[in-house]
Design a protein around this motif. Structure first.
Motif, mmCIF file in Angstrom:
data_model
loop_
_atom_site.group_PDB
_atom_site.id
_atom_site.type_symbol
_atom_site.label_atom_id
_atom_site.label_comp_id
_atom_site.label_asym_id
_atom_site.label_seq_id
_atom_site.Cartn_x
_atom_site.Cartn_y
_atom_site.Cartn_z
ATOM 1 N N ASP A 34 1.972 0.201 -4.118
ATOM 2 C CA ASP A 34 0.994 -0.401 -5.037
ATOM 3 C C ASP A 34 1.550 -0.385 -6.458
ATOM 4 O O ASP A 34 1.008 0.260 -7.351
ATOM 5 N N GLY A 82 -4.341 -4.817 -1.227
ATOM 6 C CA GLY A 82 -4.224 -4.968 -2.675
ATOM 7 C C GLY A 82 -4.818 -6.235 -3.262
ATOM 8 O O GLY A 82 -4.420 -6.648 -4.351
ATOM 9 N N GLY A 109 0.830 -1.218 0.000
ATOM 10 C CA GLY A 109 0.000 0.000 0.000
ATOM 11 C C GLY A 109 0.855 1.254 0.000
ATOM 12 O O GLY A 109 1.756 1.380 0.836
HETATM 13 MG MG MG Z 1 -4.290 -0.874 -0.801
#
Ligand code: MG
Ligand code: AMP
Length: 398
Positions: A220, A244, A178
Protein backbone atom coordinates in the motif's frame (compact mmCIF):
# COMPACT_ATOMS: atom_id res chain seq x y z
CA UNK A 1 -23.32 5.90 -7.41
CA UNK A 2 -23.74 4.51 -10.90
CA UNK A 3 -26.20 1.74 -11.65
CA UNK A 4 -24.79 -1.60 -12.79
CA UNK A 5 -26.18 -1.08 -16.28
CA UNK A 6 -24.83 2.43 -16.63
CA UNK A 7 -21.40 1.33 -15.40
CA UNK A 8 -21.34 -1.55 -17.87
CA UNK A 9 -22.32 0.71 -20.76
CA UNK A 10 -19.48 3.07 -19.91
CA UNK A 11 -16.99 0.24 -19.53
CA UNK A 12 -17.85 -1.23 -22.91
CA UNK A 13 -17.90 2.08 -24.71
CA UNK A 14 -15.05 2.19 -27.21
CA UNK A 15 -13.63 -1.25 -26.43
CA UNK A 16 -11.65 -2.39 -29.48
CA UNK A 17 -11.29 -5.93 -30.78
CA UNK A 18 -7.97 -7.71 -30.73
CA UNK A 19 -6.28 -8.68 -34.00
CA UNK A 20 -6.63 -12.06 -35.64
CA UNK A 21 -3.98 -14.77 -35.51
CA UNK A 22 -3.71 -18.16 -37.15
CA UNK A 23 -3.69 -21.23 -34.93
CA UNK A 24 -3.70 -24.95 -35.59
CA UNK A 25 -7.21 -26.36 -35.34
CA UNK A 26 -6.16 -28.77 -32.60
CA UNK A 27 -5.15 -25.77 -30.45
CA UNK A 28 -8.28 -23.78 -31.13
CA UNK A 29 -10.71 -24.97 -28.47
CA UNK A 30 -12.03 -21.97 -26.50
CA UNK A 31 -10.72 -19.53 -29.10
CA UNK A 32 -13.03 -17.22 -31.05
CA UNK A 33 -13.14 -17.23 -34.84
CA UNK A 34 -12.57 -13.87 -36.48
CA UNK A 35 -15.23 -14.84 -39.01
CA UNK A 36 -17.82 -17.33 -37.77
CA UNK A 37 -18.97 -17.99 -41.33
CA UNK A 38 -17.27 -20.92 -43.03
CA UNK A 39 -17.72 -21.95 -46.65
CA UNK A 40 -17.62 -25.69 -47.36
CA UNK A 41 -14.96 -26.29 -50.00
CA UNK A 42 -16.29 -29.77 -50.83
CA UNK A 43 -19.23 -32.04 -50.10
CA UNK A 44 -19.28 -33.57 -46.62
CA UNK A 45 -19.36 -36.53 -46.72
CA UNK A 46 -17.43 -36.47 -50.01
CA UNK A 47 -18.99 -39.72 -51.29
CA UNK A 48 -22.14 -41.77 -50.71
CA UNK A 49 -21.44 -44.32 -47.97
CA UNK A 50 -23.10 -46.85 -45.76
CA UNK A 51 -24.61 -45.97 -42.38
CA UNK A 52 -24.55 -49.64 -41.28
CA UNK A 53 -22.53 -52.81 -41.46
CA UNK A 54 -24.37 -55.05 -43.94
CA UNK A 55 -24.79 -55.56 -47.67
CA UNK A 56 -25.01 -53.05 -50.47
CA UNK A 57 -27.84 -54.20 -52.74
CA UNK A 58 -30.25 -53.14 -55.44
CA UNK A 59 -33.72 -52.45 -54.05
CA UNK A 60 -35.16 -53.56 -57.43
CA UNK A 61 -34.17 -57.16 -56.58
CA UNK A 62 -36.84 -57.11 -53.86
CA UNK A 63 -36.87 -60.11 -51.56
CA UNK A 64 -34.79 -62.31 -53.89
CA UNK A 65 -31.59 -64.03 -52.75
CA UNK A 66 -28.34 -62.32 -53.74
CA UNK A 67 -24.84 -63.60 -54.47
CA UNK A 68 -22.00 -61.85 -52.54
CA UNK A 69 -19.47 -60.56 -55.11
CA UNK A 70 -17.07 -58.58 -52.97
CA UNK A 71 -16.52 -56.19 -50.14
CA UNK A 72 -16.44 -52.42 -49.50
CA UNK A 73 -14.43 -51.31 -46.47
CA UNK A 74 -13.93 -47.82 -45.10
CA UNK A 75 -10.64 -46.66 -46.60
CA UNK A 76 -10.34 -49.80 -48.75
CA UNK A 77 -10.03 -50.34 -52.51
CA UNK A 78 -12.92 -49.23 -54.74
CA UNK A 79 -15.64 -51.90 -54.45
CA UNK A 80 -16.95 -53.96 -57.38
CA UNK A 81 -20.22 -53.03 -59.03
CA UNK A 82 -23.50 -54.42 -57.73
CA UNK A 83 -25.50 -55.86 -60.59
CA UNK A 84 -28.92 -57.55 -60.59
CA UNK A 85 -28.98 -60.43 -58.11
CA UNK A 86 -25.70 -59.55 -56.39
CA UNK A 87 -24.61 -57.88 -53.15
CA UNK A 88 -21.39 -56.40 -51.81
CA UNK A 89 -20.50 -56.81 -48.14
CA UNK A 90 -20.18 -53.26 -46.75
CA UNK A 91 -18.98 -51.65 -43.53
CA UNK A 92 -20.11 -48.41 -41.91
CA UNK A 93 -18.55 -45.44 -43.69
CA UNK A 94 -17.45 -47.49 -46.71
CA UNK A 95 -18.28 -46.14 -50.19
CA UNK A 96 -21.46 -47.37 -51.83
CA UNK A 97 -20.51 -49.61 -54.77
CA UNK A 98 -21.71 -48.46 -58.19
CA UNK A 99 -25.08 -49.95 -58.99
CA UNK A 100 -26.24 -50.33 -55.36
CA UNK A 101 -28.97 -48.08 -53.96
CA UNK A 102 -29.65 -49.57 -50.54
CA UNK A 103 -27.93 -51.19 -47.57
CA UNK A 104 -29.37 -54.32 -46.00
CA UNK A 105 -28.14 -54.35 -42.40
CA UNK A 106 -26.39 -57.54 -41.21
CA UNK A 107 -29.30 -58.08 -38.84
CA UNK A 108 -31.78 -58.24 -41.77
CA UNK A 109 -29.71 -60.61 -43.94
CA UNK A 110 -29.50 -64.37 -43.58
CA UNK A 111 -26.14 -65.55 -44.83
CA UNK A 112 -25.81 -68.97 -46.43
CA UNK A 113 -22.36 -69.61 -47.91
CA UNK A 114 -21.71 -67.12 -50.69
CA UNK A 115 -25.23 -65.75 -50.80
CA UNK A 116 -27.75 -63.95 -48.63
CA UNK A 117 -31.47 -63.97 -48.37
CA UNK A 118 -33.39 -60.93 -47.20
CA UNK A 119 -35.51 -60.88 -44.03
CA UNK A 120 -37.26 -57.75 -45.32
CA UNK A 121 -37.48 -56.09 -48.69
CA UNK A 122 -34.90 -53.28 -48.92
CA UNK A 123 -36.06 -49.87 -50.03
CA UNK A 124 -34.04 -47.44 -52.16
CA UNK A 125 -31.84 -45.13 -50.07
CA UNK A 126 -32.17 -47.00 -46.80
CA UNK A 127 -29.04 -46.75 -44.61
CA UNK A 128 -27.26 -44.82 -47.35
CA UNK A 129 -25.61 -41.49 -46.42
CA UNK A 130 -25.57 -39.54 -49.69
CA UNK A 131 -22.63 -37.32 -50.63
CA UNK A 132 -23.18 -33.82 -49.22
CA UNK A 133 -25.58 -35.03 -46.52
CA UNK A 134 -24.00 -32.66 -43.96
CA UNK A 135 -22.86 -29.91 -46.32
CA UNK A 136 -22.60 -29.37 -50.03
CA UNK A 137 -19.63 -27.66 -51.66
CA UNK A 138 -20.04 -23.88 -51.56
CA UNK A 139 -22.54 -23.96 -48.70
CA UNK A 140 -22.13 -21.17 -46.12
CA UNK A 141 -22.11 -22.40 -42.55
CA UNK A 142 -22.55 -19.90 -39.76
CA UNK A 143 -21.13 -21.18 -36.49
CA UNK A 144 -22.45 -19.84 -33.24
CA UNK A 145 -20.43 -16.77 -32.26
CA UNK A 146 -18.65 -17.96 -29.13
CA UNK A 147 -15.59 -19.83 -27.92
CA UNK A 148 -14.97 -22.83 -30.19
CA UNK A 149 -16.38 -26.02 -28.72
CA UNK A 150 -15.01 -29.52 -29.36
CA UNK A 151 -17.96 -30.19 -31.67
CA UNK A 152 -17.28 -27.04 -33.71
CA UNK A 153 -13.64 -28.15 -33.97
CA UNK A 154 -14.81 -31.55 -35.23
CA UNK A 155 -17.01 -29.86 -37.80
CA UNK A 156 -14.15 -27.64 -39.02
CA UNK A 157 -11.92 -30.71 -39.26
CA UNK A 158 -14.60 -32.53 -41.29
CA UNK A 159 -14.58 -29.53 -43.61
CA UNK A 160 -10.85 -29.91 -44.06
CA UNK A 161 -9.69 -26.88 -42.04
CA UNK A 162 -6.29 -27.47 -40.48
CA UNK A 163 -5.89 -23.90 -39.25
CA UNK A 164 -8.27 -21.16 -38.22
CA UNK A 165 -8.11 -17.39 -37.82
CA UNK A 166 -8.97 -16.52 -34.23
CA UNK A 167 -8.86 -13.35 -32.17
CA UNK A 168 -5.72 -12.90 -30.12
CA UNK A 169 -6.50 -13.50 -26.46
CA UNK A 170 -6.76 -10.11 -24.75
CA UNK A 171 -3.73 -9.64 -22.46
CA UNK A 172 -5.02 -8.81 -19.03
CA UNK A 173 -2.51 -7.60 -16.45
CA UNK A 174 -3.43 -8.46 -12.87
CA UNK A 175 -2.10 -6.48 -9.93
CA UNK A 176 -2.86 -7.25 -6.28
CA UNK A 177 -2.28 -4.48 -3.76
CA UNK A 178 -2.08 -4.71 0.01
CA UNK A 179 0.62 -4.77 2.71
CA UNK A 180 -1.00 -7.82 4.30
CA UNK A 181 -0.75 -10.10 1.26
CA UNK A 182 1.69 -12.96 0.77
CA UNK A 183 2.09 -15.56 -1.97
CA UNK A 184 0.40 -18.88 -1.38
CA UNK A 185 2.85 -21.25 0.24
CA UNK A 186 4.78 -18.52 2.10
CA UNK A 187 5.00 -18.54 5.90
CA UNK A 188 2.44 -16.07 7.26
CA UNK A 189 3.44 -13.62 9.98
CA UNK A 190 0.73 -12.26 12.29
CA UNK A 191 -1.70 -10.05 10.40
CA UNK A 192 -0.86 -11.49 7.00
CA UNK A 193 -3.09 -13.44 4.60
CA UNK A 194 -2.57 -15.20 1.31
CA UNK A 195 -3.18 -13.34 -1.93
CA UNK A 196 -6.30 -15.11 -3.13
CA UNK A 197 -7.23 -12.57 -5.79
CA UNK A 198 -4.28 -12.93 -8.14
CA UNK A 199 -4.77 -16.68 -8.81
CA UNK A 200 -8.58 -16.41 -8.72
CA UNK A 201 -8.66 -13.49 -11.15
CA UNK A 202 -6.10 -15.18 -13.41
CA UNK A 203 -8.50 -18.13 -13.61
CA UNK A 204 -11.43 -15.82 -14.31
CA UNK A 205 -9.47 -14.08 -17.08
CA UNK A 206 -8.65 -17.41 -18.71
CA UNK A 207 -12.24 -18.54 -18.37
CA UNK A 208 -13.42 -15.36 -20.10
CA UNK A 209 -11.05 -15.99 -23.02
CA UNK A 210 -8.17 -13.70 -21.98
CA UNK A 211 -4.50 -14.25 -21.24
CA UNK A 212 -3.63 -13.36 -17.64
CA UNK A 213 -0.34 -11.61 -16.90
CA UNK A 214 0.16 -11.52 -13.15
CA UNK A 215 2.30 -8.55 -12.09
CA UNK A 216 4.45 -8.44 -8.97
CA UNK A 217 2.21 -7.47 -6.06
CA UNK A 218 2.32 -3.92 -4.69
CA UNK A 219 2.26 -2.88 -1.05
CA UNK A 220 0.00 0.00 0.00
CA UNK A 221 2.56 2.52 -1.15
CA UNK A 222 1.46 4.98 -3.85
CA UNK A 223 4.90 5.14 -5.40
CA UNK A 224 5.26 1.39 -5.77
CA UNK A 225 1.66 1.10 -7.00
CA UNK A 226 2.46 3.70 -9.65
CA UNK A 227 5.59 1.85 -10.73
CA UNK A 228 3.76 -1.46 -10.92
CA UNK A 229 0.86 0.01 -12.89
CA UNK A 230 3.26 1.68 -15.34
CA UNK A 231 5.05 -1.63 -15.85
CA UNK A 232 1.90 -3.73 -16.04
CA UNK A 233 0.17 -1.70 -18.75
CA UNK A 234 3.11 -2.23 -21.14
CA UNK A 235 1.75 -4.55 -23.80
CA UNK A 236 -1.51 -5.14 -21.91
CA UNK A 237 -4.97 -4.68 -23.40
CA UNK A 238 -6.48 -4.17 -19.97
CA UNK A 239 -5.24 -3.88 -16.40
CA UNK A 240 -7.14 -5.08 -13.38
CA UNK A 241 -5.92 -4.14 -9.94
CA UNK A 242 -7.52 -5.36 -6.75
CA UNK A 243 -7.62 -3.75 -3.32
CA UNK A 244 -6.95 -0.18 -2.31
CA UNK A 245 -9.88 1.41 -4.17
CA UNK A 246 -11.99 2.30 -1.14
CA UNK A 247 -11.82 5.30 1.16
CA UNK A 248 -9.36 3.93 3.73
CA UNK A 249 -6.18 5.80 4.64
CA UNK A 250 -4.12 3.28 2.67
CA UNK A 251 -6.25 3.08 -0.47
CA UNK A 252 -4.13 4.59 -3.22
CA UNK A 253 -5.13 2.88 -6.47
CA UNK A 254 -7.73 5.48 -7.39
CA UNK A 255 -5.37 8.40 -6.82
CA UNK A 256 -2.66 6.74 -8.89
CA UNK A 257 -5.10 6.21 -11.79
CA UNK A 258 -6.02 9.90 -11.59
CA UNK A 259 -2.36 10.89 -11.64
CA UNK A 260 -1.36 8.67 -14.55
CA UNK A 261 -4.49 8.96 -16.65
CA UNK A 262 -8.18 9.67 -16.24
CA UNK A 263 -10.66 8.27 -13.75
CA UNK A 264 -14.16 7.76 -15.15
CA UNK A 265 -16.04 6.55 -12.05
CA UNK A 266 -15.38 4.71 -8.87
CA UNK A 267 -18.64 3.78 -7.17
CA UNK A 268 -21.33 1.40 -8.41
CA UNK A 269 -24.62 0.53 -6.72
CA UNK A 270 -23.75 -3.15 -6.62
CA UNK A 271 -23.49 -5.67 -3.80
CA UNK A 272 -20.93 -7.03 -3.34
CA UNK A 273 -18.50 -4.48 -4.72
CA UNK A 274 -19.48 -0.85 -4.28
CA UNK A 275 -16.00 0.65 -4.73
CA UNK A 276 -14.85 -0.07 -8.27
CA UNK A 277 -12.57 2.33 -10.09
CA UNK A 278 -12.55 2.62 -13.85
CA UNK A 279 -10.26 4.78 -15.90
CA UNK A 280 -7.72 4.82 -18.68
CA UNK A 281 -4.01 5.28 -18.82
CA UNK A 282 -3.12 6.14 -22.39
CA UNK A 283 -5.45 3.84 -24.30
CA UNK A 284 -5.30 0.98 -21.79
CA UNK A 285 -8.46 0.65 -19.71
CA UNK A 286 -7.79 0.06 -16.04
CA UNK A 287 -10.23 -1.34 -13.53
CA UNK A 288 -9.61 -1.22 -9.80
CA UNK A 289 -11.62 -4.02 -8.24
CA UNK A 290 -12.44 -4.10 -4.53
CA UNK A 291 -10.05 -6.20 -2.44
CA UNK A 292 -12.50 -8.54 -0.79
CA UNK A 293 -12.21 -11.71 -2.86
CA UNK A 294 -15.95 -12.21 -3.34
CA UNK A 295 -16.38 -8.58 -4.38
CA UNK A 296 -13.41 -8.87 -6.72
CA UNK A 297 -14.72 -12.02 -8.41
CA UNK A 298 -18.36 -10.94 -8.63
CA UNK A 299 -17.49 -7.53 -10.06
CA UNK A 300 -15.09 -9.27 -12.45
CA UNK A 301 -18.02 -11.42 -13.56
CA UNK A 302 -20.29 -8.42 -14.06
CA UNK A 303 -17.90 -5.93 -15.59
CA UNK A 304 -14.58 -7.40 -16.66
CA UNK A 305 -15.81 -10.60 -18.26
CA UNK A 306 -18.08 -8.74 -20.73
CA UNK A 307 -15.17 -6.42 -21.48
CA UNK A 308 -12.78 -9.26 -22.31
CA UNK A 309 -15.49 -10.85 -24.44
CA UNK A 310 -16.09 -7.55 -26.25
CA UNK A 311 -12.38 -7.55 -27.15
CA UNK A 312 -12.98 -10.98 -28.66
CA UNK A 313 -15.94 -9.67 -30.61
CA UNK A 314 -18.45 -11.46 -28.38
CA UNK A 315 -21.56 -9.81 -26.97
CA UNK A 316 -22.69 -10.07 -23.36
CA UNK A 317 -21.26 -12.31 -20.67
CA UNK A 318 -22.08 -15.60 -22.37
CA UNK A 319 -24.00 -16.81 -19.33
CA UNK A 320 -27.33 -18.57 -19.26
CA UNK A 321 -30.04 -16.73 -17.30
CA UNK A 322 -32.98 -18.50 -15.73
CA UNK A 323 -35.82 -17.59 -13.38
CA UNK A 324 -35.47 -19.14 -9.95
CA UNK A 325 -37.74 -19.25 -6.95
CA UNK A 326 -36.39 -18.44 -3.49
CA UNK A 327 -37.98 -19.84 -0.35
CA UNK A 328 -36.01 -17.94 2.25
CA UNK A 329 -35.21 -14.42 3.29
CA UNK A 330 -31.70 -13.42 2.28
CA UNK A 331 -30.71 -9.98 3.51
CA UNK A 332 -29.23 -7.36 1.19
CA UNK A 333 -28.52 -3.65 1.03
CA UNK A 334 -31.68 -1.86 -0.22
CA UNK A 335 -29.61 0.79 -1.98
CA UNK A 336 -27.77 -1.61 -4.27
CA UNK A 337 -28.56 -4.37 -6.75
CA UNK A 338 -27.43 -7.59 -5.12
CA UNK A 339 -25.85 -10.62 -6.72
CA UNK A 340 -26.40 -13.28 -4.10
CA UNK A 341 -24.39 -16.48 -4.07
CA UNK A 342 -26.88 -19.34 -4.49
CA UNK A 343 -27.18 -23.02 -5.33
CA UNK A 344 -29.60 -23.60 -8.15
CA UNK A 345 -31.51 -26.87 -8.36
CA UNK A 346 -34.30 -27.92 -10.67
CA UNK A 347 -37.62 -28.84 -9.08
CA UNK A 348 -41.12 -29.71 -10.37
CA UNK A 349 -41.77 -26.01 -10.17
CA UNK A 350 -38.77 -24.85 -12.26
CA UNK A 351 -35.49 -23.72 -10.74
CA UNK A 352 -35.11 -23.15 -7.01
CA UNK A 353 -32.33 -21.09 -5.46
CA UNK A 354 -30.95 -21.56 -1.95
CA UNK A 355 -28.36 -19.33 -0.33
CA UNK A 356 -24.97 -21.00 -0.71
CA UNK A 357 -23.96 -19.69 2.74
CA UNK A 358 -22.93 -16.38 4.30
CA UNK A 359 -23.27 -13.47 1.88
CA UNK A 360 -20.32 -11.51 3.31
CA UNK A 361 -17.96 -10.16 0.66
CA UNK A 362 -14.93 -11.84 2.24
CA UNK A 363 -16.52 -15.29 2.40
CA UNK A 364 -15.13 -17.31 -0.49
CA UNK A 365 -16.61 -20.67 0.52
CA UNK A 366 -20.23 -19.81 -0.44
CA UNK A 367 -19.02 -18.41 -3.76
CA UNK A 368 -17.02 -21.56 -4.40
CA UNK A 369 -20.15 -23.62 -3.62
CA UNK A 370 -22.52 -21.42 -5.62
CA UNK A 371 -23.52 -22.31 -9.17
CA UNK A 372 -25.43 -19.10 -9.79
CA UNK A 373 -25.75 -15.45 -8.82
CA UNK A 374 -29.27 -14.43 -7.89
CA UNK A 375 -30.05 -10.89 -9.05
CA UNK A 376 -32.13 -8.95 -6.52
CA UNK A 377 -32.93 -5.38 -7.59
CA UNK A 378 -32.35 -2.16 -5.71
CA UNK A 379 -35.19 -1.43 -3.28
CA UNK A 380 -35.92 -4.41 -1.06
CA UNK A 381 -33.66 -5.20 1.90
CA UNK A 382 -34.42 -8.92 1.78
CA UNK A 383 -35.53 -11.55 -0.71
CA UNK A 384 -39.20 -12.40 -0.64
CA UNK A 385 -39.89 -16.10 0.03
CA UNK A 386 -41.85 -17.56 -2.89
CA UNK A 387 -40.76 -14.82 -5.30
CA UNK A 388 -38.84 -15.45 -8.50
CA UNK A 389 -35.63 -13.70 -9.41
CA UNK A 390 -33.27 -13.82 -12.34
CA UNK A 391 -30.30 -16.14 -11.79
CA UNK A 392 -27.04 -15.97 -13.73
CA UNK A 393 -25.75 -19.51 -14.15
CA UNK A 394 -22.01 -19.71 -13.50
CA UNK A 395 -19.68 -22.30 -14.87
CA UNK A 396 -16.51 -22.77 -16.83
CA UNK A 397 -17.03 -21.80 -20.43
CA UNK A 398 -13.75 -22.00 -22.26
MG1 MG B 1 -6.02 -2.95 1.11
P1 AMP C 1 -9.15 -3.29 0.36
O1 AMP C 1 -10.03 -3.19 -0.82
O2 AMP C 1 -7.71 -3.12 0.04
O3 AMP C 1 -9.61 -2.36 1.44
O4 AMP C 1 -9.30 -4.76 0.93
C1 AMP C 1 -10.54 -5.20 1.45
C2 AMP C 1 -10.36 -6.56 2.09
O5 AMP C 1 -9.96 -7.49 1.11
C3 AMP C 1 -9.31 -6.63 3.18
O6 AMP C 1 -9.78 -7.50 4.17
C4 AMP C 1 -8.11 -7.21 2.47
O7 AMP C 1 -7.25 -7.89 3.34
C5 AMP C 1 -8.77 -8.16 1.49
N1 AMP C 1 -7.94 -8.37 0.31
C6 AMP C 1 -7.45 -7.41 -0.50
N2 AMP C 1 -6.73 -7.92 -1.49
C7 AMP C 1 -6.77 -9.28 -1.33
C8 AMP C 1 -6.22 -10.36 -2.02
N3 AMP C 1 -5.46 -10.17 -3.13
N4 AMP C 1 -6.46 -11.62 -1.57
C9 AMP C 1 -7.19 -11.80 -0.46
N5 AMP C 1 -7.76 -10.82 0.23
C10 AMP C 1 -7.55 -9.56 -0.17
Amino acid sequence: MLSVDEALTRLLDGVGRTDGETVALAEAVGRVLVDPEVVASADVPPFANSAMDGFAVRSTDGAADRRIVGESRAGGLPPPEVTDGTAVRIMTGAPMPPGADSVMPVEDAVEAGESISAATEPRAGTHVRPAGLDFVAGQRIRLEQGPLTPSAIGLLAALGRGEVQVRRRPRVAILSTGDELRDVGAQLAPGQIYDANAPALAGAVRDAGGQPLVAARAPDDPQVIEERIRGAIEGADLLIASGGVSVGDHDHVRTVIEQLGTLDFWRIAVQPGKPLAFGRIGDVPIIGLPGNPVSALVTFELFVRPMIRAMLGLAGDGRLRVDARVDEEIAKDPGRRAYLRVRLDSSDDGFRARSAGGQGSSQLMPLALANALLVVPEGPSVTQPGARYEAIVLGSSS
